[in-house]
Motif scaffolding. Structure first.
Motif, PDB file in Angstrom:
ATOM      1  N   PHE A  46       0.787  -1.219   0.143  1.00 25.97           N
ATOM      2  CA  PHE A  46       0.124   0.066   0.149  1.00 25.97           C
ATOM      3  C   PHE A  46       0.957   1.093   0.058  1.00 25.97           C
ATOM      4  N   ARG A  81      -8.252 -18.835  -4.271  1.00 29.83           N
ATOM      5  CA  ARG A  81      -7.129 -18.136  -4.423  1.00 29.83           C
ATOM      6  C   ARG A  81      -7.355 -16.599  -4.721  1.00 29.83           C
ATOM      7  N   PHE A  84      -9.404 -14.366  -2.325  1.00 29.84           N
ATOM      8  CA  PHE A  84      -8.524 -13.898  -1.256  1.00 29.84           C
ATOM      9  C   PHE A  84      -7.631 -12.980  -1.623  1.00 29.84           C
ATOM     10  N   GLN A  85      -7.008 -12.836  -3.034  1.00 28.37           N
ATOM     11  CA  GLN A  85      -6.283 -11.720  -3.184  1.00 28.37           C
ATOM     12  C   GLN A  85      -6.954 -10.582  -3.610  1.00 28.37           C
ATOM     13  N   ASP A  92      -9.559  -3.387   2.872  1.00 30.53           N
ATOM     14  CA  ASP A  92      -8.484  -2.387   3.173  1.00 30.53           C
ATOM     15  C   ASP A  92      -8.555  -1.036   2.456  1.00 30.53           C
TER      16      ASP A  92
ATOM     17  N   ALA B   4      -1.986   6.043   4.030  1.00 30.20           N
ATOM     18  CA  ALA B   4      -0.967   4.693   4.269  1.00 30.20           C
ATOM     19  C   ALA B   4      -1.378   4.193   5.491  1.00 30.20           C
ATOM     20  N   THR B   7      -4.463   2.247   5.280  1.00 30.05           N
ATOM     21  CA  THR B   7      -4.544   1.267   4.592  1.00 30.05           C
ATOM     22  C   THR B   7      -3.563   0.095   5.088  1.00 30.05           C
ATOM     23  N   MET B   8      -3.763  -0.176   6.187  1.00 30.29           N
ATOM     24  CA  MET B   8      -2.866  -1.343   6.899  1.00 30.29           C
ATOM     25  C   MET B   8      -3.613  -2.663   6.437  1.00 30.29           C
ATOM     26  N   VAL B   9      -2.653  -3.366   6.260  1.00 27.65           N
ATOM     27  CA  VAL B   9      -3.231  -5.032   5.757  1.00 27.65           C
ATOM     28  C   VAL B   9      -4.097  -5.280   6.811  1.00 27.65           C
ATOM     29  N   SER B  10      -5.134  -5.872   6.641  1.00 29.84           N
ATOM     30  CA  SER B  10      -5.999  -6.517   7.727  1.00 29.84           C
ATOM     31  C   SER B  10      -5.728  -8.114   7.901  1.00 29.84           C
ATOM     32  N   SER B  11      -5.223  -8.555   6.795  1.00 25.13           N
ATOM     33  CA  SER B  11      -5.107  -9.997   6.711  1.00 25.13           C
ATOM     34  C   SER B  11      -4.009 -10.551   5.800  1.00 25.13           C
ATOM     35  N   GLY B  13      -4.307 -13.355   4.256  1.00 24.61           N
ATOM     36  CA  GLY B  13      -5.037 -14.203   3.528  1.00 24.61           C
ATOM     37  C   GLY B  13      -4.801 -14.307   1.985  1.00 24.61           C
ATOM     38  N   GLY B  14      -4.700 -12.888   1.652  1.00 23.87           N
ATOM     39  CA  GLY B  14      -4.477 -12.787   0.223  1.00 23.87           C
ATOM     40  C   GLY B  14      -3.009 -13.285  -0.388  1.00 23.87           C
ATOM     41  N   LEU B  15      -1.973 -13.008   0.656  1.00 22.34           N
ATOM     42  CA  LEU B  15      -0.779 -13.499   0.444  1.00 22.34           C
ATOM     43  C   LEU B  15      -0.614 -14.893   0.525  1.00 22.34           C
ATOM     44  N   ALA B  17      -3.003 -17.032  -0.229  1.00 23.12           N
ATOM     45  CA  ALA B  17      -3.703 -17.568  -1.284  1.00 23.12           C
ATOM     46  C   ALA B  17      -2.625 -17.696  -2.288  1.00 23.12           C
ATOM     47  N   MET B  18      -1.826 -16.422  -2.555  1.00 22.12           N
ATOM     48  CA  MET B  18      -1.039 -16.192  -3.524  1.00 22.12           C
ATOM     49  C   MET B  18       0.297 -17.581  -3.672  1.00 22.12           C
ATOM     50  N   ASN B  20      -0.507 -20.468  -3.293  1.00 21.33           N
ATOM     51  CA  ASN B  20      -0.801 -21.761  -3.987  1.00 21.33           C
ATOM     52  C   ASN B  20      -0.850 -21.599  -5.449  1.00 21.33           C
ATOM     53  N   HIS B  29       7.033 -13.674  -4.720  1.00 15.74           N
ATOM     54  CA  HIS B  29       6.213 -12.552  -4.214  1.00 15.74           C
ATOM     55  C   HIS B  29       5.688 -12.464  -2.870  1.00 15.74           C
ATOM     56  N   ASN B  33       7.046 -10.994   0.908  1.00 18.85           N
ATOM     57  CA  ASN B  33       5.904 -10.176   1.459  1.00 18.85           C
ATOM     58  C   ASN B  33       5.640 -10.857   2.901  1.00 18.85           C
ATOM     59  N   PHE B  37       5.720  -9.252   7.090  1.00 15.44           N
ATOM     60  CA  PHE B  37       4.489  -9.314   7.943  1.00 15.44           C
ATOM     61  C   PHE B  37       4.298 -10.539   8.815  1.00 15.44           C
TER      62      PHE B  37
END
Lengths: 265, 999
Positions: A46, A81, A84-85, A92, B4, B7-11, B13-15, B17-18, B20, B29, B33, B37
């Motif tokens: 971000f 997948r 979630f991304q 956020d 900024a 917009t702190m990351v709250s989870s 989960g996204g990463l 998921a990435m 996979n 990546h 990251n 965290f």
């Protein structure tokens, strides 16, 4: 490598998407995702770069398409997948971006997916995070109602809801849901009955023909026995022997302990 | 940056998921990251650990990526508290695991890694097979850590870790690369001695240290020799000494002398003899001049016997004028150093010091004597023991000669003790020891005297020649072989053991063995102990022979003697003694188990080894025999004497045990390990025990308390005064029982030991254990069974003095400063006011002694004033301001010491005092000692007590010697009165004319 290049690539992706050329789509998508990692304004960093809003918007759109694509190619893992991304874009940075039209549609899809995979706990977690207005949205409402019917056991309502699906993409999950419902019914019947006549079983399991029923039994429940025009669940029951609590023995033991304790004191 | 922040990351989960995703770049990546965290999202990531692990194991994935995955997993495991897993993945992370990062994660894992490495290395070293291969990655991390320490200048940490990891190569690197090599080395020596429990490895470390020392551009010979002594490498020490002695410069010779004195302080007789024998002889034929010189009676008559060797030196150098002057010089120095190494020089100087500074208070003894009932033989002999201890090494036996009639009440074994007591009083009187004891010694076959006094005399000879028995050994052997009387055999065995301590002489051993095999209880016990003394610290095969006989014999006394003897043989052997200890502590016979406790105590003496402590504590609460339990607790004192502050804590619970034996053991353990320290906690622990309900516990506590309080005066701890009054009360009390009375009498003896100029000391200044002292205390603690063994306590006495010596090994007039109030360390005030009602007799005695004291004080003052004038004249120009500033206070100090009490009150106490060589410097005072910068003499090595070699800056000026002359001048009144006293009771055989002479 900049925003423009990515948008061009994305245009190509969209073109292929419209043509339903899913192989090209998957290919392009993968490249797009790699390109997106170069943007430092995207989650989880971000960073406040000059192009931040545009980049975020583009990325959000790409992932939204990715989610829809995964439904079209019927890939649940990819769906999870990509969803979630995508989620950080809603949760956020939602306040910094104009709301997406696709947002509720995709959230609804996700709820449906959880329902299909029988992950009820996660379903409710997701639900808790939604605002009151979101709950009013037809896509979300649809999913919530489905869940309620499912829990009540009103399976026929679940199945008729297929017709009222708010979006074409929902159909895939609704089909899957029908199967989930059938599994549920099968599990209950197993416990409830020793046997069922084929006719009853067919009605119960919502099959239109005996043939379908027999195929289902063969594939999903080989332990069931089809004999003399009825389906016998007995075998499955035997496989899990009931453990009787040795109550008499326990009582005797406890009493003798008590007696001996008395003597010691 | 408000946006900024919003917009702190709250989870994560996204990463997650990435991870996979199929594209490797996306995985990378996500990983990189996630690493940033992980501190925040580890709970979320922890559910995905299997995926990340599989990434780490994925061979197709790039090396860097895999390491990244490993680091991530490691961090997650760290947060989950799974340090073992975390460490193994951190190892997988290779270079990505950054040892210099300043985070909890890195610190925790590093310490974990080092612990792991240390345990692996020590396991590998102990099992000695190479199968236990250490993970090279772990090794790499530890090495990186060590390198980083060195680069950052944290040399002490680096050396510490290197020592623990058994990485001598790294240790050497850390030392040589440090900015202050000497300091790091000193630290290293200290660390290896106090923290390395494994004996063999400690020797390896020391060997390395010595090697590094030798490589230095200007080798520190003193430290090298200390190190070599720990390694028992007599030959190398001898080489260094020889090199120094052959040097042109006088300073080098002085340094050699200093080294020799410090080696002697550690009392390792066998080692010293070895060094001496390894020194090569001078190259010209010296036989004509040296040999007659060394045993030449006329030279001894020329001067006071002290100087005999020096005199002989001058004779010799004048005699051999044609020889090479270098060789002549070497020969001269060689003779001196041999004198030092044999211990004779230091013993002689000590004797003179103790004699000239004797401040024992005869009145205390008199009070004791009068209050003790005539018929009570226990207290009677306790008084005799107390007298011997009070005057240990001072050669003052006035009390004995004044009370001949009273003494004659001693019969049988009491007579043995009386005679042996003379040995304690004359300890170190090597030249005249034999002639002093002559009247009591067995006369070849004539059989005139009582066997008890003959036996006692032989024991006394041993005490006089303890650890330096070269001259007397033969005589003792002859006496042993020439008698069949048990009592004489008993005395001779003890005497031989003492004189030949630790020499492992085969012939003596055989003689003693013959006595043992006569299976006589009295002689056998002494023989057992004596064998142990003879074989101290040799871990000899003969221990099993002794053990076998202990199983065979019926006499408890012999078994006990042998048990202690076996324990003595394993002195300082640490792990090497484990088999024997195991064998003894598992024995059926409680007496042998009791010996096993001693074996544990002595094998691990002063190491504070955890294993040994644990074992002893176990026996202390679980053994069925009270004797074994008592000894187990007592043994703790020996193991912990290097860290006395620990002992009160460890035994505090035991001191409240219901079992009086355990309480007794706890008291003595504290007494042994805290001896002479005056430790506050120790006194607090002992205080309630001195009024215990059980008599023998009271006895033990009183003795232990006295050991702790040796040389502590009332000014530094008020409880000393309380204790003295308590002792007096017990001694005078009509209704006190014999046991505690005896304890009190002995305690007052120990409290004022050696004319108040000695303390009990088990460690030398360099923290090396003093063999004789430890052995002495170990045998002393046997007095529970056999009172005459009380005299062994004198072995642990070491004089608290600073004796400065010049090149000729004489004591020049020399002053230095003690930066503390004089009252803190002065002698306790003589008891003047008689407290009993039977004071009618006392006043005369009081008057005479105080008058004498006054006269002596006056004389001293005069002498001092003179000396001051002369030194003042010498260095008036160089004195400068500092000297002048100090002068007034210095005068005050003088006044304090001399003047009478009323004046004392009027003047404020000065904050420092000037001491004159040789001076009494008690342990606590050492840190206050300073040398004048403009003094004529400069110490070779900055030591604050013991023997200090002084460099003379004005070698051509005439020197004023103090100690060699002082006995004739300052002590003449005392000596004279003693002689007079002797004449009064001259009818008895006790008095011999030599005694009035200064030694």
């Amino acid at each position: 490598m900049d925003l423009k290049e990515v948008s061009q690539q994305f245009e190509r992706f969209k073109a292929a998407f419209v043509k339903n050329d899913f192989d090209t789509c998957a290919n392009l998508l993968s490249q797009l995702k790699v390109l997106l990692t170069k943007f430092r304004s995207l989650p989880p960093l971000f960073e406040n770069t000059p192009n931040a809003v545009n980049e975020l918007l583009l990325a959000r759109e790409i992932y939204e398409h990715a989610v829809v694509l995964s439904v079209k190619i019927e890939d649940q893992d990819a769906f999870e997948r990509d969803f979630f991304q995508l989620k950080p874009y809603y949760t956020d940075v939602g306040s910094r971006l104009p709301p997406s039209k696709q947002e509720y549609l995709i959230l609804g899809l996700n709820l449906l997916r959880l329902l299909v995979q029988n992950r009820i706990a996660e379903f409710h977690t997701e639900l808790e995070l939604l605002s009151a207005t979101a709950l009013e949205n037809p896509c979300i409402k649809h999913a919530v109602e489905l869940e309620q019917s499912f829990m009540e056991g009103a399976y026929n309502r679940v199945l008729t809801a297929r017709q009222t699906a708010p979006h074409e993409t929902y159909v895939y999950f609704m089909d899957l849901l029908a199967k989930t419902v059938r599994d549920e019914i099968a599990g209950c019947s197993e416990k409830a009955y020793d046997y069922l006549s084929i006719n009853d079983a067919r009605q119960m399991l919502l099959f239109s023909s005996d043939q379908e029923l027999l195929e289902y039994v063969k594939e999903e429940h080989p332990e069931w026995e089809v004999k003399n025009g009825s389906v016998i669940f007995q075998k499955a029951k035997e496989s899990t022997p009931c453990k009787e609590i040795p109550s008499l023995q326990l009582i005797n033991q406890t009493l003798s302990y008590a007696r001996e304790l008395e003597r010691i004191v | 940056m408000a946006a900024a922040a919003a917009t702190m990351v709250s989870s994560a989960g996204g990463l997650l998921a990435m991870l996979n995703e199929s594209h490797p770049q996306l995985k990378y990546h996500a990983l990189s990251n996630l690493i940033s965290f992980v501190d925040q999202f580890w709970p979320e990531i922890s559910t995905s650990v299997p995926i990340i692990e599989s990434l780490y194991e994925d061979e197709e994935f790039g090396q860097h990526q895999r390491q990244l995955a490993a680091l991530l997993v490691s961090k997650v495991f760290y947060y989950l508290g799974e340090l073992n897993d975390s460490l193994s993945y951190a190892l997988g992370a290779g270079p990505l695991f950054d040892v210099s990062e300043d985070s909890d994660y890195v610190h925790t894992l590093l310490s974990k890694a080092i612990d792991e490495y240390v345990s692996l290395r020590s396991k590998a070293a102990e099992s000695s097979d190479e199968s236990a291969k250490v993970d090279p990655r772990l090794e790499a991390i530890v090495e990186r850590m060590l390198d980083k320490c060195i680069v950052d200048g944290k040399y002490q940490q680096a050396t510490g870790i290197a020592i623990e990891c058994r990485r001598l190569d790294k240790l050497e690197e850390a030392i040589t690369r440090s900015d202050n090599v000497l300091r790091t080395l000193a630290y290293c020596v200290n660390a290896s001695i106090s923290f390395v429990y494994h004996r063999e490895y400690r020797q390896e470390v020391l060997r390395l240290i010595v090697k590094v020392y030798e490589k230095l551009p200007s080798p520190d010979y003193w430290s090298i020799c200390q190190g070599l002594m720990f390694l028992f490498e007599a030959e190398s020490v001898a080489n260094i000494l020889e090199k120094l002695l052959r040097s042109e410069r006088n300073e080098d010779a002085l340094l050699a002398f200093q080294i020799a004195f410090d080696l002697v302080e550690n009392e390792h007789q066998a080692f010293l003899l070895n060094v001496r024998d390894n020194l090569s002889a001078p190259k010209y034929p010296p036989s004509e001049s040296v040999q007659p010189g060394s045993s030449n009676p006329p030279t001894a008559q020329n001067e006071n016997s002290t100087a005999s060797e020096d005199v002989q030196m001058t004779n010799e150098s004048s005699a051999v004028h044609d020889a090479d002057p270098k060789e002549v010089m070497y020969a001269e120095r060689l003779t001196k150093i041999k004198g030092i190494l044999s211990g004779e020089t230091s013993i002689q100087l000590t004797l003179q010091f103790l004699f000239s500074h004797n401040k024992s208070d005869l009145l205390i003894l008199k009070t004791i004597k009068q209050s003790v009932e005539m018929r009570n033989s226990v207290c009677h002999s306790a008084t005799i023991y107390a007298n011997a201890i009070m005057h240990a090494g001072t050669t003052v036996d006035t009390f004995l000669r004044d009370n001949m009639d009273w003494l004659s009440r001693a019969t049988n074994w009491a007579k043995f003790s009386v005679t042996a007591g003379l040995g304690v009083i004359h300890r170190g009187h090597l030249q005249q020891g034999r002639s002093l004891m002559a009247p009591y010694l067995p006369q070849g076959g004539a059989g005139g005297g009582s066997p008890y006094s003959e036996g006692g005399a032989l024991y006394a000879l041993g005490l006089i020649h303890v650890n330096h028995g070269e001259g007397i050994k033969q005589f003792l052997r002859d006496s042993l072989c020439g008698t069949n009387v048990e009592v004489i055999q008993h005395g001779a065995c003890l005497g031989l053991g003492l004189a030949a301590l630790g020499t492992a002489d085969e012939e003596i051993y055989d003689d003693i063995k013959n006595v043992l095999y006569t299976d006589s209880a009295v002689a056998g016990e002494a023989a057992g102990i004596s064998m142990g003394l003879l074989l101290v610290g040799t871990a000899s095969e003969k221990a099993s022979e002794m053990l076998a006989y202990a199983h065979e014999t019926q006499h408890e006394k012999i078994i006990r003697g042998l048990a202690l003897g076996i324990a003595l043989t394993v002195y300082g052997m640490e792990e090497e003694a484990d088999t024997l200890i195991e064998q003894m502590t598992r024995d059926q016979d409680p007496i042998l188990r009791y010996g096993g406790m001693y074996a544990l105590a002595l094998a691990y003496a002063g190491t504070a080894n955890n294993k040994a402590i644990r074992q002893l504590l176990h026996f202390a609460v679980s053994d069925v025999s009270d004797d074994a339990r008592r000894t187990a607790v007592l043994a703790l004192g020996f193991i912990l004497y290097s860290q006395p502050q620990l002992t009160p804590r460890i035994v505090s619970l035991l001191s409240e045990s219901y079992n009086p034996h355990v309480r007794y053991g706890a008291a003595l353990a504290v007494g042994i390990s805290c001896a002479g320290t005056g430790l506050r906690e120790a006194i607090t622990l002992l205080e309630p025990l001195t009024s215990d309900v059980v008599d023998f516990v009271r006895q033990g506590a009183l003795i232990a308390m006295a050991m702790v309080m040796v040389q502590i005066n009332e000014a530094s701890d008020s409880r000393v005064g309380t204790f003295r009054r308590q002792l007096e009360k017990i001694i005078l009390g009509k209704h006190e029982d014999t046991m505690s009375k005896m304890g009190a009498i002995l305690a007052s003896g120990i409290l004022d030991a050696g004319g108040r100029n000695v303390t009990i000391r088990l460690l030398s200044k360099r923290k090396h254990d003093k063999v004789t002292a430890v052995v002495g205390l170990a045998v002393f603690s046997q007095f529970w069974y056999w009172y005459p063994l009380i005299y062994f306590v004198s072995l642990s006495f070491s004089p608290t003095a600073l004796i400065g010596l010049n090149y000729d090994l004489k004591v020049p007039k020399f002053e230095f400063l003690s930066l503390a109030k004089p009252s803190l360390f002065e002698y306790p005030k003589p008891t003047t006011v008689p407290t009993t009602t039977s004071a009618v007799k006392l006043p005369t005695a009081v008057l005479s002694t105080s008058a004498k004291a006054k006269a002596r004080a006056k004389k001293e003052a005069e002498q001092k004033a003179n000396a001051e004038k002369s030194t003042g004249a010498e260095s008036s120009s160089a004195a400068g301001n500092t000297r002048k500033g100090k002068l007034p206070s210095e005068k005050d100090g003088e006044a304090m010491q001399v003047d009478s009490p009323p004046e004392k009150k009027s003047e404020p106490e000065p904050s420092c005092e000037i001491l004159t060589n040789p001076a009494r410097v008690v342990l606590a005072q050492e840190k206050f000692i300073r040398f004048f910068r403009d003094s004529r003499y400069v110490p070779v090595k900055s030591a604050r007590s013991g023997f200090v070699l002084l460099r003379d800056l004005l070698p051509n000026e005439p020197e004023v010697l103090s100690l060699t002359d002082s006995p004739t001048s300052t002590s003449s009144p005392a000596g004279g009165s003693a002689a007079a006293a002797g004449q009064q009771s001259s009818s008895s055989a006790m008095a011999s004319d030599d005694e009035s002479q200064p030694p």
